[in-house]
Design a protein around this motif. Sequence first.
Motif, mmCIF file in Angstrom:
data_model
loop_
_atom_site.group_PDB
_atom_site.id
_atom_site.type_symbol
_atom_site.label_atom_id
_atom_site.label_comp_id
_atom_site.label_asym_id
_atom_site.label_seq_id
_atom_site.Cartn_x
_atom_site.Cartn_y
_atom_site.Cartn_z
ATOM 1 N N ASN A 94 0.830 -1.210 0.000
ATOM 2 C CA ASN A 94 0.000 0.000 0.000
ATOM 3 C C ASN A 94 0.862 1.256 0.000
ATOM 4 O O ASN A 94 0.532 2.243 -0.670
ATOM 5 C CB ASN A 94 -0.926 0.004 1.215
ATOM 6 C CG ASN A 94 -2.106 -0.933 1.052
ATOM 7 O OD1 ASN A 94 -2.418 -1.373 -0.048
ATOM 8 N ND2 ASN A 94 -2.766 -1.252 2.150
ATOM 9 N N ALA A 95 1.949 1.229 0.761
ATOM 10 C CA ALA A 95 2.855 2.383 0.781
ATOM 11 C C ALA A 95 3.453 2.618 -0.598
ATOM 12 O O ALA A 95 3.593 3.772 -1.049
ATOM 13 C CB ALA A 95 3.959 2.169 1.815
ATOM 14 N N GLU A 96 3.794 1.534 -1.294
ATOM 15 C CA GLU A 96 4.338 1.663 -2.646
ATOM 16 C C GLU A 96 3.280 2.228 -3.590
ATOM 17 O O GLU A 96 3.582 3.067 -4.452
ATOM 18 C CB GLU A 96 4.808 0.298 -3.143
ATOM 19 C CG GLU A 96 5.515 0.329 -4.484
ATOM 20 C CD GLU A 96 6.822 1.100 -4.436
ATOM 21 O OE1 GLU A 96 7.216 1.645 -5.491
ATOM 22 O OE2 GLU A 96 7.432 1.168 -3.354
ATOM 23 N N GLU A 97 2.032 1.794 -3.418
ATOM 24 C CA GLU A 97 0.933 2.331 -4.227
ATOM 25 C C GLU A 97 0.765 3.827 -3.970
ATOM 26 O O GLU A 97 0.526 4.600 -4.904
ATOM 27 C CB GLU A 97 -0.356 1.585 -3.893
ATOM 28 C CG GLU A 97 -1.625 2.216 -4.447
ATOM 29 C CD GLU A 97 -1.726 2.177 -5.965
ATOM 30 O OE1 GLU A 97 -2.567 2.912 -6.520
ATOM 31 O OE2 GLU A 97 -0.971 1.416 -6.603
ATOM 32 N N LEU A 98 0.893 4.245 -2.731
ATOM 33 C CA LEU A 98 0.770 5.669 -2.400
ATOM 34 C C LEU A 98 1.873 6.488 -3.062
ATOM 35 O O LEU A 98 1.624 7.578 -3.581
ATOM 36 C CB LEU A 98 0.819 5.859 -0.879
ATOM 37 C CG LEU A 98 -0.368 5.313 -0.085
ATOM 38 C CD1 LEU A 98 -0.090 5.416 1.414
ATOM 39 C CD2 LEU A 98 -1.647 6.069 -0.438
ATOM 40 N N ARG A 99 3.103 5.958 -3.027
ATOM 41 C CA ARG A 99 4.218 6.676 -3.657
ATOM 42 C C ARG A 99 4.007 6.790 -5.162
ATOM 43 O O ARG A 99 4.210 7.861 -5.756
ATOM 44 C CB ARG A 99 5.543 5.966 -3.344
ATOM 45 C CG ARG A 99 6.035 6.181 -1.916
ATOM 46 C CD ARG A 99 7.434 5.643 -1.744
ATOM 47 N NE ARG A 99 7.445 4.185 -1.691
ATOM 48 C CZ ARG A 99 7.353 3.471 -0.588
ATOM 49 N NH1 ARG A 99 7.233 4.079 0.585
ATOM 50 N NH2 ARG A 99 7.391 2.153 -0.616
ATOM 51 N N ASP A 100 3.609 5.682 -5.782
ATOM 52 C CA ASP A 100 3.373 5.706 -7.233
ATOM 53 C C ASP A 100 2.225 6.649 -7.586
ATOM 54 O O ASP A 100 2.300 7.413 -8.550
ATOM 55 C CB ASP A 100 3.047 4.291 -7.736
ATOM 56 C CG ASP A 100 4.240 3.355 -7.660
ATOM 57 O OD1 ASP A 100 5.370 3.854 -7.524
ATOM 58 O OD2 ASP A 100 4.033 2.128 -7.720
ATOM 59 N N ALA A 101 1.156 6.580 -6.786
ATOM 60 C CA ALA A 101 -0.009 7.415 -7.054
ATOM 61 C C ALA A 101 0.344 8.887 -6.965
ATOM 62 O O ALA A 101 -0.140 9.699 -7.767
ATOM 63 C CB ALA A 101 -1.134 7.069 -6.073
#
Length: 208
Positions: free
Chosen positions: A58-65
């Motif tokens: 989820n943290a990686e998704e937040l960074r990408d987003a």
Amino acid sequence: MKINLFRQGDWRRLLVDILVVLIGVLAALVLNNVREDAVADRAARVAKARLMQEVEQNAEELRDAREVVERRLSLLGELRGQLPAGKSMKDLVEQFRGFWVVELNASSWEYLSRSALADSVDPDLLQETFALYKFNRQFDQLNGQIADFVYSETFVLPDRAATALDISEAIMWQQLRWLDLLLPQYQQFLSRYAEGGREGDRRVALSQ
């Protein structure tokens, strides 16, 4: 006349046999409890590991987003200065690459929080995870609003393109504000609880 069915030695042997049986039963119960505790402990460790993996993803998704939304918001801003006549926001999607939907997984958290395994996990970890995932649901609500917007008349009518652009910018700015607010919380959580966390006294997530 009294009949003595058992001699004194027979009574002693019977008592010893009963004690041996009781001790055996108690030992079996204790061993079974130990095995059940070990199984529950392993299951809790696996569930906790899956939860930490989900938080990291989820943290990686937040960074990408954040990168994607910031870039698309910039393209949308460029579009404002040259809004073509007779074009709807739907017609202009390609120029700013459309809307990015932030999707955060919650399956591992829902499994752990609803099972008896939660009793074997550090309550501080559970409380902080609950706070993270409670905030996650705001993105779900915003994603629903995005879906409603792209199926609205404002999105498809050329004479409402300027209004649709305003709404699009508002959506993206809201995404950025929430991403900037939530991502540091994820990073702090991982630094405390994930393997290889930066804090010297890493928390032990499972109760001893």
